[in-house]
Design an enzyme around this catalytic site. Structure first.
Site, mmCIF file in Angstrom:
data_model
loop_
_atom_site.group_PDB
_atom_site.id
_atom_site.type_symbol
_atom_site.label_atom_id
_atom_site.label_comp_id
_atom_site.label_asym_id
_atom_site.label_seq_id
_atom_site.Cartn_x
_atom_site.Cartn_y
_atom_site.Cartn_z
ATOM 1 N N ASP A 24 26.915 -88.819 -67.558
ATOM 2 C CA ASP A 24 28.105 -88.059 -67.894
ATOM 3 C C ASP A 24 28.075 -86.811 -67.016
ATOM 4 O O ASP A 24 27.027 -86.457 -66.466
ATOM 5 C CB ASP A 24 28.034 -87.700 -69.387
ATOM 6 C CG ASP A 24 29.141 -86.756 -69.808
ATOM 7 O OD1 ASP A 24 30.293 -86.985 -69.423
ATOM 8 O OD2 ASP A 24 28.838 -85.776 -70.520
ATOM 9 N N ASP A 45 30.199 -83.347 -67.626
ATOM 10 C CA ASP A 45 30.264 -82.062 -68.329
ATOM 11 C C ASP A 45 29.147 -81.934 -69.360
ATOM 12 O O ASP A 45 28.987 -82.793 -70.220
ATOM 13 C CB ASP A 45 31.615 -81.930 -69.041
ATOM 14 C CG ASP A 45 32.763 -81.876 -68.041
ATOM 15 O OD1 ASP A 45 32.934 -80.839 -67.407
ATOM 16 O OD2 ASP A 45 33.467 -82.903 -67.901
#
EC number: 3.1.3.-
Length: 451
Positions: A16, A18
């Site tokens: 991922d 963020d």
């Protein structure tokens, strides 16, 4: 299942973006996110101007793992068996007597001990990442305001919060420079984003040289993704990743059928036609884990390539990657920093900070005095019995769906790739999968009970 987990045994390493590869300066990013919603509510929807002013101690309300009951405006913290440990109406914490009267020792009405609870609903909202948490404070203050000014007992402000998300974070917002959030990040990314340490960049190259396929799967749109990656990894960041998937709309990326969520190509950050399948590495938008896995089989030449996915959100990353795709999962849990010494971690020295108007937030990963530990809480005993400590529902989910949990990627970047981590499993202790150390509150001597 083997007791140990090693990156060397994985064919594919996914990330991922963020709050996983890209760490934010939380005392700066939290007020910015809060302001992006509060200004919309006040200017566009006529809410009380008081919402615009946040005192430093207001931020103590923020705590991962809370649920908001959208109808009655109550926030709750759940034990691992679904009973309510603490609750507030808006920001006002409930006294033990009020808590007992309202919730007793029964399962919360929306609790499902099986997996259905992981889904969001029109009746409640779970706060499980640092983009969400400033919204928890705002929603609690909206409840305060509506209770005080209108005497409201039931609430329907959620539609206005959704309109605020659409206004500030819609797909075209970055390009159009609209809303508050994107223009500010573009103006001064260094104020809000931590660059990846050299150790992490070197580690990513090491994975690549070891023949691993590297994926980036983010729900951010491609233009924002590019800005973040350039800032944290440098202009040549694209060389690190074989496949980049933006606007992935997780958790739907994992849970939806290919026909519901096909991959799309990108041209100048605009989504193009839907693809019947995924045939080659590159940059894509939307998509689904089934078609991705078919491509990974081709790329590795293996019938069942082993994938590990790093993410910070139980709802969007860890639970769906494990439950729907059966991937190994590494949870980035910054609370492992803040919970070890029970006091807020230091933010950056003052001279390095920009001049953001408004007051600084305490880091969202530090301990909340109002809500207590993310991992455990005490339950008051019946008369003449001692209080007992229980795991929170959030803590139980960490050990159920994560292979391991770490405070940041940096924490493992200098380990050899064949380092053997002890994984979470029913055969190991509840603290086995935390690296480098379990949270202090879980490594004390007190036995933990289930109510």
């Amino acid at each position: 299942m083997a007791q140990h987990f090693s990156l060397a045994a994985c064919d594919v390493v996914g990330f991922d973006l963020d709050h996983t590869l890209c760490r934010y300066n939380l005392p700066e990013s939290a007020p910015l996110i809060y302001s992006s919603f509060a200004q919309f509510l006040v200017k566009e929807k006529g809410y009380d101007k008081e919402l615009l002013t946040v005192r430093p101690d207001d931020w103590d309300f923020c705590c991962k793992g809370l649920a908001l009951d959208l109808e009655d405006g109550n926030f709750i913290k759940l034990a691992d068996n679904g009973t309510v440990l603490r609750a507030s109406h808006g920001t006002k914490m409930m006294a033990p007597e009020e808590l007992a009267e309202l919730y007793g020792r029964k399962e919360w009405k929306h609790f499902m001990s099986d997996l259905g609870m992981a889904c969001r609903s029109g009746k409640y909202y779970f706060y499980d990442n640092y983009f969400d948490l400033p919204g928890a404070l705002l929603c609690a203050r909206v409840v305060d305001s509506l209770t005080k000014n209108n005497g409201q007992k039931t609430f329907d402000f959620w539609k206005d919060i959704v309109a605020g998300i659409q206004h500030n974070y819609k797909m075209s917002a970055f390009k159009e420079n609209c809303g508050i959030y994107f223009p500010e990040i573009k103006r001064d990314p260094g104020k809000y984003l931590h660059s990846c340490p050299e150790s992490v960049k070197k580690w990513l190259r090491q994975l690549k040289h070891a023949g691993k396929i590297l994926l980036l799967i983010t729900s951010s749109h491609s233009d924002y993704c590019r800005l973040l990656c350039k800032h944290i990894l440098g202009n040549d960041f694209a060389d690190l990743f074989d496949i980049v998937i933006t606007n992935a709309l997780k958790p739907g990326f994992f849970s939806h059928l290919p026909s519901q969520r096909p991959f799309r190509t990108l041209e100048n950050d605009e989504e193009q036609e839907a693809l019947p399948s995924l045939d080659k590495p590159g940059w894509y938008s939307q998509g689904n884990a089934v078609h991705l896995y078919e491509l990974l089989k081709k790329m590795t030449g293996k019938p069942e390539p082993k994938v590990v996915y790093f993410g910070d959100s139980m709802h969007s990353d860890i639970f769906p990657a494990r439950h729907y795709s059966n991937w190994e999962t590494v949870l980035i849990l910054e609370e492992l920093r803040g919970d070890r010494d029970w006091k807020p971690e230091e933010s950056e020295p003052l001279e390095k900070k920009g001049k953001y108007e408004g007051q600084k937030a305490k880091p969202l990963n530090s301990l909340s005095k109002k809500w207590g530990s993310f991992f455990i809480d005490s339950v008051s005993g019946l008369e003449n019995t001692e209080d007992s400590l229980v795991h929170t529902w959030s803590c139980k989910r960490v050990s159920t769906y994560s292979t391991i949990a770490i405070p940041s990627i940096e924490a493992i970047a200098e380990l050899p790739l064949d380092y053997k981590f002890t994984r979470f499993s029913s055969n190991n202790s509840k603290t086995a999968g935390y690296y480098p150390k379990p949270p202090l509150v879980l490594s004390q001597d007190e036995p933990l009970t289930t109510q």
